[in-house]
Each structure stands twice: as C-alpha cells, then as structure tokens.
Design a protein around this motif. Structure first.
Motif, mmCIF file in Angstrom:
data_model
loop_
_atom_site.group_PDB
_atom_site.id
_atom_site.type_symbol
_atom_site.label_atom_id
_atom_site.label_comp_id
_atom_site.label_asym_id
_atom_site.label_seq_id
_atom_site.Cartn_x
_atom_site.Cartn_y
_atom_site.Cartn_z
ATOM 1 N N ALA A 88 5.399 11.964 4.971
ATOM 2 C CA ALA A 88 6.738 12.268 4.472
ATOM 3 C C ALA A 88 7.046 11.504 3.192
ATOM 4 C CB ALA A 88 7.778 11.946 5.546
ATOM 5 N N ASN A 89 6.651 10.207 3.130
ATOM 6 C CA ASN A 89 6.942 9.425 1.935
ATOM 7 C C ASN A 89 6.167 9.946 0.727
ATOM 8 O OD1 ASN A 89 8.678 7.771 3.352
ATOM 9 N ND2 ASN A 89 7.123 6.219 3.790
ATOM 10 N N ARG A 90 4.891 10.297 0.938
ATOM 11 C CA ARG A 90 4.095 10.843 -0.160
ATOM 12 C C ARG A 90 4.671 12.179 -0.632
ATOM 13 N NH1 ARG A 90 1.601 9.409 -4.234
ATOM 14 N NH2 ARG A 90 0.676 7.748 -2.944
ATOM 15 N N ALA A 91 5.078 12.994 0.337
ATOM 16 C CA ALA A 91 5.679 14.278 -0.033
ATOM 17 C C ALA A 91 6.996 14.075 -0.767
ATOM 18 C CB ALA A 91 5.899 15.136 1.221
ATOM 19 N N GLY A 92 7.757 13.060 -0.345
ATOM 20 C CA GLY A 92 9.019 12.777 -1.030
ATOM 21 C C GLY A 92 8.795 12.371 -2.474
ATOM 22 N N LEU A 93 7.768 11.547 -2.704
ATOM 23 C CA LEU A 93 7.454 11.131 -4.069
ATOM 24 C C LEU A 93 6.960 12.312 -4.897
ATOM 25 C CD1 LEU A 93 7.155 8.967 -6.212
ATOM 26 C CD2 LEU A 93 4.902 8.394 -5.250
ATOM 27 N N ILE A 134 12.787 9.261 -8.727
ATOM 28 C CA ILE A 134 11.393 8.854 -8.496
ATOM 29 C C ILE A 134 11.354 7.394 -8.032
ATOM 30 C CG2 ILE A 134 9.161 8.437 -9.611
ATOM 31 C CD1 ILE A 134 9.678 10.821 -11.392
ATOM 32 N N GLY A 135 12.228 6.565 -8.617
ATOM 33 C CA GLY A 135 12.290 5.164 -8.196
ATOM 34 C C GLY A 135 12.673 5.026 -6.739
ATOM 35 N N ALA A 136 13.634 5.839 -6.302
ATOM 36 C CA ALA A 136 14.031 5.791 -4.894
ATOM 37 C C ALA A 136 12.896 6.256 -3.993
ATOM 38 C CB ALA A 136 15.275 6.661 -4.683
ATOM 39 N N ALA A 137 12.162 7.290 -4.445
ATOM 40 C CA ALA A 137 11.041 7.790 -3.635
ATOM 41 C C ALA A 137 9.909 6.767 -3.565
ATOM 42 C CB ALA A 137 10.536 9.108 -4.222
ATOM 43 N N ALA A 186 9.895 14.394 -5.861
ATOM 44 C CA ALA A 186 10.693 13.781 -6.922
ATOM 45 C C ALA A 186 10.026 13.952 -8.280
ATOM 46 C CB ALA A 186 10.911 12.296 -6.621
ATOM 47 N N LYS A 187 8.707 13.808 -8.324
ATOM 48 C CA LYS A 187 7.994 13.986 -9.590
ATOM 49 C C LYS A 187 8.053 15.440 -10.063
ATOM 50 C CE LYS A 187 4.729 10.134 -9.119
ATOM 51 N NZ LYS A 187 3.299 9.745 -8.991
ATOM 52 N N ILE A 188 7.926 16.360 -9.119
ATOM 53 C CA ILE A 188 8.012 17.777 -9.493
ATOM 54 C C ILE A 188 9.399 18.112 -10.018
ATOM 55 C CG2 ILE A 188 7.969 20.131 -8.578
ATOM 56 C CD1 ILE A 188 5.758 19.165 -6.642
#
Length: 452
Positions: free
Chosen positions: A338-343, A288-291, A346-348
């Motif tokens: 893409a960044n929001r989807a990546g985060l 999550i930190g990386a995202a 990661a949370k999911i």
C-alpha cells in the motif's frame, strides 16, 4: 515534574515545527512554447493590464462593475477560496498539539470518584514531514483556488465586454436595416404607381417587392438578435440592466485603440489559469513528501495531567494530582504494497500535473497568437472594406441615374443596392471584430493587476 513535562512538550513541538519534508525540491518546468510570438508584433517589457484602462466607456464600465458584484459563477469561485482556506487551516492545525479539558464523575456501590484533566490526545510528532507536506499541499490548493477566481473574473469581464460590444454592433446593423427598409418602401410605393400606369413591368415590380420584404425580414431578425443579446448580457451580469447601461451603437472611444503585449515568458506565466496549474503542480509535489513519509515510523504522544479525588470539595487539594504520558510508535513492516502504491500514485499525479501545467501554457500561447493574428491585419481589412463600401455607394448612385434615364434595367439597380447593403453590413462586422479583438487579447493576456 510539571516543568519537565512542559519542557518535553515544548521541545517536541519545536522539533516538529522545524522538521524538513521528504517532498522533492520544486523546479518549474520550462515553458513548452517558442520564446517569440509567431506573429511579428511590438513587445513591451513589464506589461500590466487593467480593464478600466482598456474599456473606456462609462456605461460599459458600470455594466462590468455590476457583473463583478452580481455574477453567480464569480460568487462561487470566491466561496471556493474560502473553502480552500478553511481546509488549509484544518490541515495546518495538525502541526500543533490539541489540548482538551475534561471532567468526570464515577459512582459505584462503595465510593464516588471525581476527576478533572487537561489532556494531549494522539499528537503526531512530525519527524519526517508527513503532516507538514499535507499542510503545504493544502496551502497550494488554496493558492490555486485564488488564482482560479482571478481567471473567472477576467473571463467574466471579457465576456461582458464582448457581449456589450456585440449588442452595440447589432444595434448599428438594425439601424442600417431600418434605413434600407425605409428606402425600399419608398421605392415600392413609387414602383406601384408606375406599374398602375403601365410604365413599370410586373417583373420589375416583383423584384422591388422582394427587396422590400427582404429588408423587412432583416429588421425583424435583427430585432430578435438584439433581444437575445440583451438576455445574454443580463445573464452574464446576474442582475437586470437599466437602459442607461446599454450601448447605442459602435461609437468611437468605447475601447482603447491598441493593447501592449509582452514577451511570452512574461505574459504566459502570469495568466491566472497557468498559475492555477502551477499551484496544483506544487500541491502534487508536496503530496509526494507525505507519501514518502509513510515508509518511516510514526510517533504519537498521548498524555494528561489533572486531579482526582473521592470528594468533590477536595478535588484540587494537595496530593490529588494525577498524570499520565503514553508515547507510541508505529513502524511499517508489511502493508501489502500500500505504501509503495501510494508513493507511485503521488508521483503519477505529479506527472499529470506537469502535463496539465504545460498544456495550460500552450493553450495560453495559442490564445494570444490567435488574437495577435487578427490584430495584425484588422486595420488593413477595415481600410479595404471602407474603400469598397464607398465604391459601392458611388456605384449605386450611378446605377440609379442610369436607371432613371432608361439606360439600365432595374435588375442592374437592384444588384447595386444589394452590393452596397452587403458592404455596409460587412463594414459593421469588421468594426465589431476590431473592438472585440481587443477584448480577446485582454482575455488571452490574462494579467489584470486590478484583481490583486
């Protein structure tokens, strides 16, 4: 100039190494199980199990040692640790600048150029902890593989012990079947003689024949089962077994009589499979930190210093020094979500890891509870079955006497023989269950300090 550049690089490295991450603070989820076992059982604080203290027979210990050395599943689990460690080292290396040396020679129609350079290639300044978060995730994956290897070893030890004890129980069952067959054959010979002189009816002779053939079939069946037991044990061990490693029935002193049990909060969180799930959760948390860091600018540094000359002999002479320094910054403006989807992803993944961690604890709780349920009543069952077997033996003695005096028919004697044989078989099965229950409890508790 050289000192200034060196100071700049060291300062940037120090900033990077001290950078914080944007990963959420890790909080261990509360165990989703009761604080006490559902079976009333004595508990002991600070319980640590070692398989050598549980499995006392030297042949069994040697068989387990051989399995630890030869089993292929355990070998793969160990190699997975090495692979995860290498992946962590690769990810950790990104925290430090990579410096490369290069040399070139360029020739054209008018001149020749020679150069030698020491360069820094696209080094990311980890101001927002993206690289560090990825390193932390890789480290937790390494820890997870290490605990997975421990889980595989504990399962292997338990599987070998259970199969070894099952073989011992089947050896006892075969010994009983052969004794029964020998007795039935003696009875059949006597019955055939009595039938020839007309003392025994054809019905009784046929019943005796059926009993003798049934005993012969049991012997053949159990011989097959024992061959299968040996094959299964050989597969678990991963190497041929010499006769001196095999058991000779369920004798006393093969395993300890009882196993100490701690509280759920002490036992469950120390199981390797639960620790594996927790390390996976920590890895997902770090991702999550990386995202999150992907939403912030990324700064990369590229630079080089060296020497350039048209004459190879003068390459390192005074006045031929060259240098370049090219910092670059990339600011995310639009990435199509893409960044929001990546985060979100990661949370999911973190939420999935939480559920898997909680499920691992629940499964561990169920495993221990099942083993304790068997243990809590096995001695009572054994006592009752021993008494029932003794009573069946006395009944057979009485039935034999009554049959010899003509008071009862052979069918009554036959029923008494069947009852005793069945009672003896059940007693062997319960003795095996008591021994293998200790193995199941060892596997369920899962804490073997000898693995660390």
């Amino acid at each position: 100039m050289q000192n200034a550049k060196l100071t700049l690089m060291l300062t940037l490295s120090a900033v990077t190494l001290s950078a914080c991450t944007l990963a959420p603070k890790y909080v261990r989820p509360a165990p989703p199980v009761a604080s006490q076992w559902p079976i009333d059982t004595p508990t002991t604080a600070d319980v640590h199990l070692k398989w050598r203290d549980l499995f006392l027979d030297k042949r069994l210990q040697s068989t387990i040692d051989l399995a630890i050395a030869q089993n292929r599943d355990l070998r793969v689990a160990a190699l997975n640790i090495d692979h995860a460690q290498a992946q962590y080292r690769i990810q950790r290396s990104a925290l430090l600048p990579a410096i490369n040396a290069s040399g070139t020679s360029t020739r054209n129609q008018t001149s020749d150029t020679y150069s030698a350079n020491l360069g820094l290639a696209a080094y990311e300044v980890d101001l927002f902890g993206r690289v560090r978060s990825l390193k932390d995730a890789a480290l937790e994956s390494f820890f997870a593989e290490r605990e997975n290897r421990n889980a595989v070893q504990i399962s292997l030890i338990a599987a070998v012990a259970q199969q070894w004890l099952t073989l011992a129980a089947d050896q006892d069952a075969l010994r009983l079947a052969k004794q029964t067959q020998a007795g039935q054959l003696d009875t059949l010979k006597i019955a055939e003689g009595r039938a020839r002189i007309g003392v025994l009816s054809d019905l009784d002779l046929n019943q005796i024949t059926v009993q003798a053939e049934t005993a012969r079939a049991d012997v053949a069946r159990l011989e097959t089962v024992i061959d299968q037991d040996k094959a299964a044990l050989t597969l678990l061990v991963g190497a041929p077994l010499t006769p001196d490693l095999l058991p000779d029935g369920l004798t006393s002193g093969l395993v300890i009589d009882a196993l100490p049990v701690g509280l759920p909060s002490d036992v469950l969180l120390a199981r390797p499979d639960v620790l594996t799930a927790e390390h996976d959760l920590k890895s997902a948390n770090a991702n999550i930190g990386a995202a999150r860091a992907a939403f912030f600018p990324r700064i990369t540094l590229t630079g080089s210093t060296g020497s350039s000359s048209s004459d190879l002999d003068g390459l390192f002479k005074s006045g031929t020094n060259t240098w370049s320094f090219s910092p670059a910054i990339s600011v995310p403006i639009f990435a199509g979500g893409a960044n929001r989807a990546g985060l979100d992803s990661a949370k999911i993944n973190r939420d999935i890891a939480v559920a898997q961690y909680e499920k691992a604890i629940q499964s561990a709780f169920s495993d221990v509870s099942d083993a304790l349920a068997v243990r809590s009543r096995i001695d009572e069952r054994l006592s009752a079955q021993t008494a029932a077997t003794n009573a069946a033996s006395r009944s057979l003695t009485l039935s034999q006497a009554r049959y010899d005096t003509g008071s009862d028919s052979y069918l009554v004697l036959l029923d008494a023989q069947r009852t005793l044989y069945s009672a003896q078989q059940t007693l062997i099965s319960l003795q095996a269950l008591r021994a293998t229950n200790l193995v199941a409890l060892y596997r369920a508790l899962g804490d073997d300090t000898s693995l660390n």
